[in-house]
Design a protein around this motif. Sequence first.
Motif, PDB file in Angstrom:
ATOM      1  N   GLU A 134       0.711  -1.303  -0.033  1.00  0.00           N
ATOM      2  CA  GLU A 134       0.044  -0.146   0.022  1.00  0.00           C
ATOM      3  C   GLU A 134       0.744   1.220   0.049  1.00  0.00           C
ATOM      4  O   GLU A 134       2.196   1.210   0.433  1.00  0.00           O
ATOM      5  N   PRO A 135       0.382   2.363  -0.398  1.00  0.00           N
ATOM      6  CA  PRO A 135       1.032   3.634  -0.544  1.00  0.00           C
ATOM      7  C   PRO A 135       1.464   3.997   1.245  1.00  0.00           C
ATOM      8  O   PRO A 135       0.698   3.589   2.013  1.00  0.00           O
ATOM      9  N   TYR A 136       2.629   4.528   1.250  1.00  0.00           N
ATOM     10  CA  TYR A 136       3.145   4.871   2.424  1.00  0.00           C
ATOM     11  C   TYR A 136       3.610   6.260   2.551  1.00  0.00           C
ATOM     12  O   TYR A 136       3.915   6.945   1.484  1.00  0.00           O
ATOM     13  N   GLU A 137       3.035   7.152   3.662  1.00  0.00           N
ATOM     14  CA  GLU A 137       3.107   8.826   3.498  1.00  0.00           C
ATOM     15  C   GLU A 137       4.630   9.170   3.514  1.00  0.00           C
ATOM     16  O   GLU A 137       5.003  10.173   3.081  1.00  0.00           O
ATOM     17  N   LYS A 138       5.592   8.163   3.886  1.00  0.00           N
ATOM     18  CA  LYS A 138       6.785   8.587   4.104  1.00  0.00           C
ATOM     19  C   LYS A 138       7.994   7.777   3.190  1.00  0.00           C
ATOM     20  O   LYS A 138       7.102   7.106   2.361  1.00  0.00           O
ATOM     21  N   SER A 139       9.103   8.273   2.957  1.00  0.00           N
ATOM     22  CA  SER A 139       9.949   7.572   2.046  1.00  0.00           C
ATOM     23  C   SER A 139      10.490   6.267   2.459  1.00  0.00           C
ATOM     24  O   SER A 139      10.060   5.829   3.799  1.00  0.00           O
ATOM     25  N   GLY A 140      10.982   5.365   1.885  1.00  0.00           N
ATOM     26  CA  GLY A 140      11.304   3.891   2.155  1.00  0.00           C
ATOM     27  C   GLY A 140      10.307   3.137   2.279  1.00  0.00           C
ATOM     28  O   GLY A 140       9.152   3.203   1.628  1.00  0.00           O
ATOM     29  N   PHE A 141      10.324   2.222   3.124  1.00  0.00           N
ATOM     30  CA  PHE A 141       9.212   1.248   3.435  1.00  0.00           C
ATOM     31  C   PHE A 141       8.949   0.980   4.669  1.00  0.00           C
ATOM     32  O   PHE A 141      10.040   1.202   5.591  1.00  0.00           O
ATOM     33  N   ASN A 142       7.834   0.654   4.907  1.00  0.00           N
ATOM     34  CA  ASN A 142       7.296   0.165   6.538  1.00  0.00           C
ATOM     35  C   ASN A 142       6.838  -1.400   6.400  1.00  0.00           C
ATOM     36  O   ASN A 142       6.010  -1.537   5.311  1.00  0.00           O
TER      37      ASN A 142
ATOM     38  N   GLN B  91      16.343  -9.243   5.972  1.00  0.00           N
ATOM     39  CA  GLN B  91      15.144  -8.909   5.296  1.00  0.00           C
ATOM     40  C   GLN B  91      15.095  -7.616   4.493  1.00  0.00           C
ATOM     41  O   GLN B  91      14.637  -7.316   3.504  1.00  0.00           O
ATOM     42  N   LYS B  92      16.002  -6.619   5.360  1.00  0.00           N
ATOM     43  CA  LYS B  92      15.793  -5.231   5.074  1.00  0.00           C
ATOM     44  C   LYS B  92      16.803  -5.005   3.607  1.00  0.00           C
ATOM     45  O   LYS B  92      16.513  -4.750   2.641  1.00  0.00           O
ATOM     46  N   GLU B  93      17.877  -5.813   3.834  1.00  0.00           N
ATOM     47  CA  GLU B  93      18.721  -5.804   2.433  1.00  0.00           C
ATOM     48  C   GLU B  93      18.134  -6.416   1.502  1.00  0.00           C
ATOM     49  O   GLU B  93      18.136  -6.053   0.156  1.00  0.00           O
ATOM     50  N   SER B  94      17.310  -7.350   1.479  1.00  0.00           N
ATOM     51  CA  SER B  94      16.584  -8.194   0.553  1.00  0.00           C
ATOM     52  C   SER B  94      15.624  -7.337  -0.125  1.00  0.00           C
ATOM     53  O   SER B  94      15.550  -7.204  -1.323  1.00  0.00           O
ATOM     54  N   PHE B  95      14.739  -6.489   0.714  1.00  0.00           N
ATOM     55  CA  PHE B  95      13.881  -5.527   0.060  1.00  0.00           C
ATOM     56  C   PHE B  95      14.605  -4.731  -0.765  1.00  0.00           C
ATOM     57  O   PHE B  95      14.248  -4.184  -1.686  1.00  0.00           O
ATOM     58  N   GLU B  96      15.510  -3.961  -0.225  1.00  0.00           N
ATOM     59  CA  GLU B  96      16.421  -2.938  -0.859  1.00  0.00           C
ATOM     60  C   GLU B  96      16.774  -3.552  -2.492  1.00  0.00           C
ATOM     61  O   GLU B  96      16.717  -2.807  -3.215  1.00  0.00           O
ATOM     62  N   LEU B  97      17.423  -4.946  -2.183  1.00  0.00           N
ATOM     63  CA  LEU B  97      18.063  -5.340  -3.698  1.00  0.00           C
ATOM     64  C   LEU B  97      16.674  -5.349  -4.566  1.00  0.00           C
ATOM     65  O   LEU B  97      17.025  -5.276  -5.722  1.00  0.00           O
ATOM     66  N   MET B  98      15.769  -5.880  -3.988  1.00  0.00           N
ATOM     67  CA  MET B  98      14.533  -6.174  -4.970  1.00  0.00           C
ATOM     68  C   MET B  98      13.926  -4.836  -5.438  1.00  0.00           C
ATOM     69  O   MET B  98      13.779  -4.712  -6.739  1.00  0.00           O
ATOM     70  N   PHE B  99      14.026  -3.484  -4.755  1.00  0.00           N
ATOM     71  CA  PHE B  99      13.382  -2.340  -5.198  1.00  0.00           C
ATOM     72  C   PHE B  99      14.310  -1.746  -6.247  1.00  0.00           C
ATOM     73  O   PHE B  99      14.017  -1.374  -7.322  1.00  0.00           O
ATOM     74  N   LYS B 100      15.990  -2.005  -6.043  1.00  0.00           N
ATOM     75  CA  LYS B 100      16.646  -1.803  -6.853  1.00  0.00           C
ATOM     76  C   LYS B 100      16.713  -2.441  -8.245  1.00  0.00           C
ATOM     77  O   LYS B 100      16.437  -1.889  -9.492  1.00  0.00           O
ATOM     78  N   LYS B 101      16.411  -3.627  -8.231  1.00  0.00           N
ATOM     79  CA  LYS B 101      16.265  -4.430  -9.385  1.00  0.00           C
ATOM     80  C   LYS B 101      14.916  -4.205 -10.307  1.00  0.00           C
ATOM     81  O   LYS B 101      15.026  -4.180 -11.316  1.00  0.00           O
ATOM     82  N   MET B 102      14.022  -3.553  -9.472  1.00  0.00           N
ATOM     83  CA  MET B 102      12.976  -3.256 -10.139  1.00  0.00           C
ATOM     84  C   MET B 102      12.815  -1.716 -10.546  1.00  0.00           C
ATOM     85  O   MET B 102      11.710  -1.385 -11.233  1.00  0.00           O
ATOM     86  N   GLY B 103      13.733  -1.101 -10.197  1.00  0.00           N
ATOM     87  CA  GLY B 103      14.334   0.219 -10.620  1.00  0.00           C
ATOM     88  C   GLY B 103      13.020   1.222  -9.953  1.00  0.00           C
ATOM     89  O   GLY B 103      12.646   2.327 -10.520  1.00  0.00           O
ATOM     90  N   LEU B 104      12.735   0.738  -8.455  1.00  0.00           N
ATOM     91  CA  LEU B 104      11.614   1.572  -7.886  1.00  0.00           C
ATOM     92  C   LEU B 104      12.324   2.536  -7.122  1.00  0.00           C
ATOM     93  O   LEU B 104      13.286   2.196  -6.323  1.00  0.00           O
ATOM     94  N   ASP B 105      11.810   3.683  -7.113  1.00  0.00           N
ATOM     95  CA  ASP B 105      12.531   4.916  -6.556  1.00  0.00           C
ATOM     96  C   ASP B 105      11.565   5.221  -5.385  1.00  0.00           C
ATOM     97  O   ASP B 105      10.586   5.789  -5.503  1.00  0.00           O
ATOM     98  N   LEU B 106      11.724   4.878  -4.028  1.00  0.00           N
ATOM     99  CA  LEU B 106      11.157   5.027  -2.810  1.00  0.00           C
ATOM    100  C   LEU B 106      11.323   6.252  -2.076  1.00  0.00           C
ATOM    101  O   LEU B 106      11.080   6.396  -0.890  1.00  0.00           O
ATOM    102  N   SER B 107      12.345   7.081  -2.573  1.00  0.00           N
ATOM    103  CA  SER B 107      12.898   8.326  -1.751  1.00  0.00           C
ATOM    104  C   SER B 107      11.630   9.416  -1.584  1.00  0.00           C
ATOM    105  O   SER B 107      11.646  10.222  -0.481  1.00  0.00           O
TER     106      SER B 107
END
Length: 309
Positions: A32-40, A59-75
């Motif tokens: 779901e959308p999250y009002e801050k940057s990054g992930f919750n 787990q955190k590292e794993s999520f970051e790696l997937m966001f990067k691979k998917m080209g998602l910018d959560l900043s």
Amino acid sequence: FGKAILFNEHFVVYGIPSIVSAIGNYTVAKVEPYEKSGFNLEDKRLATPKYKADKLSQQKESFELMFKKMGLDLSTNGVKITLEGNLVAASGIGASAASCVAVARALSDSYELDLSDEQINEIAYEGEKGYHGTPSGVDNTASTYGGLIWFQKGEKNVIDRISLLNPVEIVIGNTGKVTDTKAAVDGVKQRKEKNLKKYQEIFDRAENIAYLAKRAIQDRAYTNLGKLMNENHKLLQQIEVSSRELDFLVSIARDAGALGAKLTGGGLGGNMLALTPGKELQNKVATAIEKEGFQTVKTVIGASRENVE
Ligand code: MEV
């Protein structure tokens, strides 16, 4: 899906063929959308005590790696990820792979990326690196595609479906010990380098067993399949990835009539697997393990999206 490796965990890292099955238990991810940057993260999965805390940084590292691979910018706009489902988060049953696949699929839906299974599998493989370092890819493959799979790592991985007319009952027994797959894999690497000749013989036999096991599955020769699982466990003991608790659960399962039993996954703790065709045998073996105070999952091998819902 969670997964159970029927043959050749660890050996698979070195290109030896393995047989893996998705199991009937699965993880569900919601994004779901999250009002801050990054992930919750809200992790609602049932878990072996300490599992979630022990795995949090991986787990955190794993999520970051997937966001990067998917080209998602959560900043600027982040995401809230919720994990649930009936797969207990424990070592050895593909909890990390199932969560990677579920998160990749949920992100694909929510960002309308319309990714194929092959792309989801590649993203989940990237996510698995957060947990394993250098995963073979067997876990995310089973988790993505479901069913029973012949998997061989290579320049291009071999992923072949093994057909099974009907799903077959198994019991998974949890030692209750959370383990670090990366440490288990590193240990094998070090011992292998020191004992090349001995390890070569063990690896050759493991390769041979994979082919015999494939044939036994195709012939529905479950007694023979069980014997091959027992032999595979012996090889895993020889490369020192079993543990006292795993050996104990394996012997309880065999004494209760399981056709075969072995550790499954990274070993050193985590889970074991017993082949128990038919509900009656499955209940008997599960009860014997539970009587000793250990948790079990009664499930089937060969689960696919068509026969699990
Ligand atoms: C872990 O489920 C399986 C291992 O063979 C590691 C891997 O294949 O990446 C131990």
